[in-house]
Design a protein around this motif. Sequence first.
Motif, mmCIF file in Angstrom:
data_model
loop_
_atom_site.group_PDB
_atom_site.id
_atom_site.type_symbol
_atom_site.label_atom_id
_atom_site.label_comp_id
_atom_site.label_asym_id
_atom_site.label_seq_id
_atom_site.Cartn_x
_atom_site.Cartn_y
_atom_site.Cartn_z
ATOM 1 N N MET A 358 0.848 -1.205 0.000
ATOM 2 C CA MET A 358 0.000 0.000 0.000
ATOM 3 C C MET A 358 0.878 1.248 0.000
ATOM 4 N N ASN A 359 0.502 2.241 -0.807
ATOM 5 C CA ASN A 359 1.246 3.498 -0.736
ATOM 6 C C ASN A 359 0.639 4.405 0.337
ATOM 7 N N ASP A 360 1.151 5.615 0.442
ATOM 8 C CA ASP A 360 0.691 6.518 1.491
ATOM 9 C C ASP A 360 -0.781 6.898 1.337
ATOM 10 N N MET A 361 -1.288 6.764 0.110
ATOM 11 C CA MET A 361 -2.696 7.089 -0.132
ATOM 12 C C MET A 361 -3.580 5.849 0.015
ATOM 13 N N HIS A 362 -2.989 4.789 0.542
ATOM 14 C CA HIS A 362 -3.706 3.522 0.738
ATOM 15 C C HIS A 362 -4.195 2.921 -0.572
ATOM 16 N N ARG A 363 -3.406 3.120 -1.611
ATOM 17 C CA ARG A 363 -3.715 2.474 -2.884
ATOM 18 C C ARG A 363 -2.735 1.325 -3.084
ATOM 19 N N PRO A 364 -3.224 0.191 -3.560
ATOM 20 C CA PRO A 364 -2.316 -0.926 -3.775
ATOM 21 C C PRO A 364 -1.313 -0.654 -4.893
ATOM 22 N N LYS A 365 -0.063 -0.910 -4.619
ATOM 23 C CA LYS A 365 1.029 -0.705 -5.579
ATOM 24 C C LYS A 365 1.892 -1.966 -5.614
ATOM 25 N N ILE A 366 2.835 -1.991 -6.543
ATOM 26 C CA ILE A 366 3.734 -3.139 -6.634
ATOM 27 C C ILE A 366 5.051 -2.779 -5.941
ATOM 28 N N CYS A 367 5.457 -3.628 -5.009
ATOM 29 C CA CYS A 367 6.723 -3.458 -4.298
ATOM 30 C C CYS A 367 7.639 -4.635 -4.607
ATOM 31 N N LEU A 368 8.919 -4.414 -4.435
ATOM 32 C CA LEU A 368 9.903 -5.494 -4.494
ATOM 33 C C LEU A 368 10.596 -5.579 -3.149
ATOM 34 N N ILE A 369 10.901 -6.781 -2.727
ATOM 35 C CA ILE A 369 11.672 -6.965 -1.496
ATOM 36 C C ILE A 369 12.671 -8.092 -1.737
ATOM 37 N N SER A 370 13.871 -7.932 -1.212
ATOM 38 C CA SER A 370 14.847 -9.016 -1.344
ATOM 39 C C SER A 370 14.437 -10.151 -0.401
ATOM 40 N N PRO A 371 14.779 -11.388 -0.728
ATOM 41 C CA PRO A 371 14.306 -12.510 0.081
ATOM 42 C C PRO A 371 14.807 -12.499 1.530
ATOM 43 N N ASP A 372 15.868 -11.726 1.804
ATOM 44 C CA ASP A 372 16.288 -11.620 3.206
ATOM 45 C C ASP A 372 15.682 -10.390 3.881
ATOM 46 N N GLY A 373 14.862 -9.662 3.145
ATOM 47 C CA GLY A 373 14.134 -8.539 3.736
ATOM 48 C C GLY A 373 14.933 -7.269 3.910
ATOM 49 N N THR A 374 16.188 -7.246 3.480
ATOM 50 C CA THR A 374 17.018 -6.077 3.742
ATOM 51 C C THR A 374 16.746 -4.928 2.773
ATOM 52 N N SER A 375 16.232 -5.219 1.596
ATOM 53 C CA SER A 375 15.977 -4.166 0.618
ATOM 54 C C SER A 375 14.518 -4.207 0.192
ATOM 55 N N ARG A 376 13.935 -3.036 0.104
ATOM 56 C CA ARG A 376 12.523 -2.962 -0.288
ATOM 57 C C ARG A 376 12.309 -1.694 -1.095
ATOM 58 N N ILE A 377 11.489 -1.798 -2.130
ATOM 59 C CA ILE A 377 11.238 -0.614 -2.947
ATOM 60 C C ILE A 377 9.865 -0.724 -3.600
ATOM 61 N N MET A 378 9.199 0.418 -3.719
ATOM 62 C CA MET A 378 7.915 0.464 -4.424
ATOM 63 C C MET A 378 8.210 0.870 -5.866
ATOM 64 N N ILE A 379 7.762 0.081 -6.825
ATOM 65 C CA ILE A 379 8.155 0.384 -8.210
ATOM 66 C C ILE A 379 7.015 0.926 -9.055
ATOM 67 N N THR A 380 5.791 0.911 -8.564
ATOM 68 C CA THR A 380 4.719 1.553 -9.336
ATOM 69 C C THR A 380 4.157 2.721 -8.531
ATOM 70 N N HIS A 381 3.682 3.696 -9.238
ATOM 71 C CA HIS A 381 3.203 4.920 -8.594
ATOM 72 C C HIS A 381 1.967 5.414 -9.343
ATOM 73 N N GLY A 382 1.447 6.528 -8.914
ATOM 74 C CA GLY A 382 0.291 7.095 -9.595
ATOM 75 C C GLY A 382 -1.006 6.724 -8.903
ATOM 76 N N SER A 383 -2.105 7.005 -9.617
ATOM 77 C CA SER A 383 -3.406 6.890 -8.960
ATOM 78 C C SER A 383 -4.055 5.521 -9.135
ATOM 79 N N GLY A 384 -3.527 4.684 -10.007
ATOM 80 C CA GLY A 384 -4.161 3.393 -10.260
ATOM 81 C C GLY A 384 -4.003 2.431 -9.112
ATOM 82 N N ARG A 385 -4.812 1.375 -9.159
ATOM 83 C CA ARG A 385 -4.727 0.315 -8.155
ATOM 84 C C ARG A 385 -4.054 -0.882 -8.817
ATOM 85 N N ASP A 386 -2.836 -1.169 -8.386
ATOM 86 C CA ASP A 386 -2.032 -2.207 -9.028
ATOM 87 C C ASP A 386 -2.142 -3.516 -8.259
#
Lengths: 438, 276
Positions: A358-386
């Motif tokens: 979920m992004n700050d606007m509580h919209r579902p987005k696509i995130c990536l996380i490394s399998p050990d949990g040390t790195s995380r990033i949101m890769i989609t943005h905007g107003s759509g629900r991904d």
Amino acid sequence: MRQIFVWKAMVGLCLVGALFLIAAPAMAIDLSVITNETRLSFKVVLVGSMEHKGSSFLTKKGEALVRKDLLETGYFEILTPPPAIAAVFAREPLDSVSAHSVAPLGVEGVVGMQFSLQGDGVQLHGVVRDPLNGSILLDKIYRTPGKYSLVVHEFVDDILYQFAGIRGVATSRIAFIGRTRHGYDLFTMDFDGENTRRMTFDNVLAFNPAWSHDRRHILYVTYLHGEPQIIDYDLSAGSRHMLFAYPGLNITPTYSPDGKRLAVALSRGRPSQHTQIYLYTFATKRLERLTYSRSNSLSPTFSPSGNALAFVSDRDGHPQIFLMDADGSNVHRLTFDGSYNVAPAWSPRGDWIAYVCMNDMHRPKICLISPDGTSRIMITHGSGRDDSPSWSPDGRFLLYSRQIRGHSKLAKIWIDGHGREFLGQYSRSVLTPSWSAP
Amino acid sequence: MSIDARNQTFLMRRNFHVGGALLLTLTLGLSSCASPSDVSDLRAQMDTLSTKVAKVEREAGGGAGVSGGTQLADLETRLDNQKLRIARLRDRLERMNHRLDQLMNRIEAQTPASGATPPAPSAPGTPPPGTAGAKTPATAGAAMSPQTTSESPDMIYHQAYADYQAGHFDIAISEFDRLVKEYPDSHLASSAVFWEAQSHLNLKHYKRALALYDAVIHKYVDSPKKATSYYKKGQVYEKLGNKKAAVKSYKRVLELFPLEQQLDDLSKRRLSRLDE
């Protein structure tokens, strides 16, 4: 439907709860971390017909598709030779001297092709020449009784392998659930959104298609008999049979990388309707329960080695991603940011797990996380629900559904978040895409 | 992981660079996220709630003293509420432990000199021949330069874990081993030993895997992987055909970790199969 209700209720709870939570920390990594391997670029020149006896219409369409396919790999830059050199090519398209003429431009490959009609089918003679020494890197004839796009996809995959040494995705397919006039059905299309085919005509709610590693089967969830059950669609035989129809919920099937097992979430008639993850082995037809929590466990996805699974569980009050070994032991939580993390998909390369956050606007987005949990990033943005991320077989692209104003489309994006494009010409809403192996 | 194990893990971590941790916690403004009193309070709340839930479950399950559907429904509602509260507390505890992990990683990354020790002359049990096999170009550099201490423990762990999940078990073994040798006091050391054991298990080096699971259990008494190591030992013994030792390992899981629901259920299933 109860399951959907439960998750919707959870979302509502999460949104309220999120107001009291500390804001999620800033994303942990720089975009460049995930772009290292995706920026190789080979300069090539496309040469039309090697000889002037091909079908002009077919040649025009074929060349355009080769160009499109090459650019979509992300590995090629297509140069336009200056008029003087183009004139040379016009006379002797793939002559070694002609090829050598573009070497000063930094061109690393001259791609030539000739399309011709062969009965009801199409033939493509594809050649790639090295401009530096004039040697032939690839010389192959492709034939298909079907559409010209099939031979083009194969040709481009071979070119990619020749230059980058990786298997391309041009012969892969995409399955998805499409809204129909009276319900939903299973569809497939080429990796580039072409050749959409409707596979079922049930007009009932369906979701979560999953390809077998050999592309001969698609599993999917259907409400054909009123409750979510899992059907095995044998594409080679054109037949379907019910694989899991236990009382209650039969959802989120996924194949193991070797295709010998599948993981699935079943409630098996429990009064609580809590789903647990099971492992099914095709050879023995044995079903083995993996999770034992008094909460929902669902959406399993295998690691590339097949020794571990990521899955969703609400055992800690909110849906989060967990990991476990493929024997059910060693369960540990992977996601901690936010209160709603679902639909994990493990990259074929093993280095990332894509999921819906979920992004700050509580919209579902696509995130990536490394399998050990040390790195995380949101890769989609905007107003759509991904939703519903699915990896390309080479692990460089993600496919997902993007809903804007109630209408859902399939979107493709590089794993670093750039280059988003919508795929396919299907006019109604599309859901839960699944990308096959090549 | 059981609450006791979590708490023990926390106490172990607190002992490690406690001053630095508190300082960094304050510096980073994380004091509200993970403090000893928070964790202790959480644990106490969860214990109380768990007791209440058990009591309500007994009442609801036995039916004694319950007459009529209204009372039963009331009990079920109370039970659901208590379970929800437990789940939320568990969530908070998990998040705090996660923050502590991150904090420990930062401390160790900022103080590599004090955390690093010279490489040991030999591993605790030399890996079987061939375990340091072919390396991919991307990881070979890191794995083959044990003298380099510029990488923090979490960086080595990250790479090793990625290699493990990609199925590059030989490489993962050398990387986990390197972490343990260079940073024996790291909070990641016990997990590194565990994943090294897992790598050996995947390579069917059963005896080596057993030795490493034993190291997790006995050398790192507060390891978060202790319960799983007992379970995995049972699996390895099964592979080796030692049914008696396997049964003993699964029973140890049930005896020592009664709150590890998942592992307990898996162990019970294994035991019932071994009884057949």
